[in-house]
Design a protein around this motif. Structure first.
Motif, PDB file in Angstrom:
ATOM      1  N   PHE A  59     -57.929  55.343  47.418  1.00 28.46           N
ATOM      2  CA  PHE A  59     -59.138  56.165  47.389  1.00 28.46           C
ATOM      3  C   PHE A  59     -59.355  56.791  46.016  1.00 28.46           C
ATOM      4  O   PHE A  59     -60.475  56.810  45.502  1.00 28.46           O
ATOM      5  CB  PHE A  59     -59.081  57.259  48.459  1.00 28.46           C
ATOM      6  CG  PHE A  59     -59.415  56.773  49.839  1.00 28.46           C
ATOM      7  CD1 PHE A  59     -60.616  56.137  50.106  1.00 28.46           C
ATOM      8  CD2 PHE A  59     -58.518  56.948  50.874  1.00 28.46           C
ATOM      9  CE1 PHE A  59     -60.916  55.684  51.375  1.00 28.46           C
ATOM     10  CE2 PHE A  59     -58.809  56.497  52.154  1.00 28.46           C
ATOM     11  CZ  PHE A  59     -60.019  55.858  52.401  1.00 28.46           C
ATOM     12  N   ILE A  60     -58.287  57.284  45.412  1.00 32.64           N
ATOM     13  CA  ILE A  60     -58.413  57.895  44.087  1.00 32.64           C
ATOM     14  C   ILE A  60     -58.798  56.847  43.046  1.00 32.64           C
ATOM     15  O   ILE A  60     -59.659  57.076  42.202  1.00 32.64           O
ATOM     16  CB  ILE A  60     -57.096  58.611  43.705  1.00 32.64           C
ATOM     17  CG1 ILE A  60     -56.895  59.824  44.608  1.00 32.64           C
ATOM     18  CG2 ILE A  60     -57.100  59.027  42.239  1.00 32.64           C
ATOM     19  CD1 ILE A  60     -55.522  60.461  44.478  1.00 32.64           C
TER      20      ILE A  60
ATOM     21  N   THR B   1     -62.925  54.609  39.433  1.00 28.13           N
ATOM     22  CA  THR B   1     -63.675  53.463  38.921  1.00 28.13           C
ATOM     23  C   THR B   1     -65.167  53.569  39.239  1.00 28.13           C
ATOM     24  O   THR B   1     -65.973  52.938  38.558  1.00 28.13           O
ATOM     25  CB  THR B   1     -63.124  52.138  39.469  1.00 28.13           C
ATOM     26  OG1 THR B   1     -63.181  52.158  40.901  1.00 28.13           O
ATOM     27  CG2 THR B   1     -61.716  51.917  38.999  1.00 28.13           C
ATOM     28  N   GLN B   2     -65.541  54.344  40.240  1.00 30.01           N
ATOM     29  CA  GLN B   2     -66.949  54.499  40.604  1.00 30.01           C
ATOM     30  C   GLN B   2     -67.654  55.484  39.671  1.00 30.01           C
ATOM     31  O   GLN B   2     -68.885  55.533  39.659  1.00 30.01           O
ATOM     32  CB  GLN B   2     -67.087  54.981  42.049  1.00 30.01           C
ATOM     33  CG  GLN B   2     -66.563  54.011  43.068  1.00 30.01           C
ATOM     34  CD  GLN B   2     -67.439  52.779  43.189  1.00 30.01           C
ATOM     35  OE1 GLN B   2     -68.636  52.843  43.005  1.00 30.01           O
ATOM     36  NE2 GLN B   2     -66.810  51.643  43.485  1.00 30.01           N
TER      37      GLN B   2
END
Length: 75
Positions: free
Chosen positions: A67-68, A73-74
Motif C-alpha cells: 500500500f505504501i 508511486t501514485q
C-alpha cells in the motif's frame, strides 16, 4: 576516488556485520527464554504460537509495504 568508495563500502559492510551479530545474539536470548520460562510441556505450543505471530506479521508487513509503495508511486 576509488579508495574513498572502497572505504565507504568496507564501512557499510562492517556496520552491517555488527547489526547482524547484535540481532543474532538477541535471537539466541529470545529462543533460550522461550525454552526456559514456560513449563516443559508447553514449549512446543509457545514456539508454534510464536511462529504463527511471525507469519501473520510478515504478511501484514508485506501488505502495508504494498500500500505504501503504491501510494508513493501514485504521487
Amino acid at each position: 576516488m576509488l579508495a574513498g568508495m572502497a572505504r565507504i563500502i568496507f564501512a557499510a559492510i562492517g556496520v552491517t556485520m555488527v547489526i547482524a551479530i547484535a540481532l543474532d545474539a538477541t535471537g539466541i536470548v529470545k529462543n533460550t527464554l522461550e525454552q526456559k520460562i514456560p513449563p516443559k510441556d508447553m514449549v512446543g505450543r509457545v514456539d508454534t504460537l510464536n511462529t504463527t505471530f511471525t507469519a501473520v506479521s510478515v504478511a501484514l508487513g508485506a501488505l502495508a509495504g504494498a500500500f505504501i509503495g503504491r501510494a508513493v508511486t501514485q504521487m
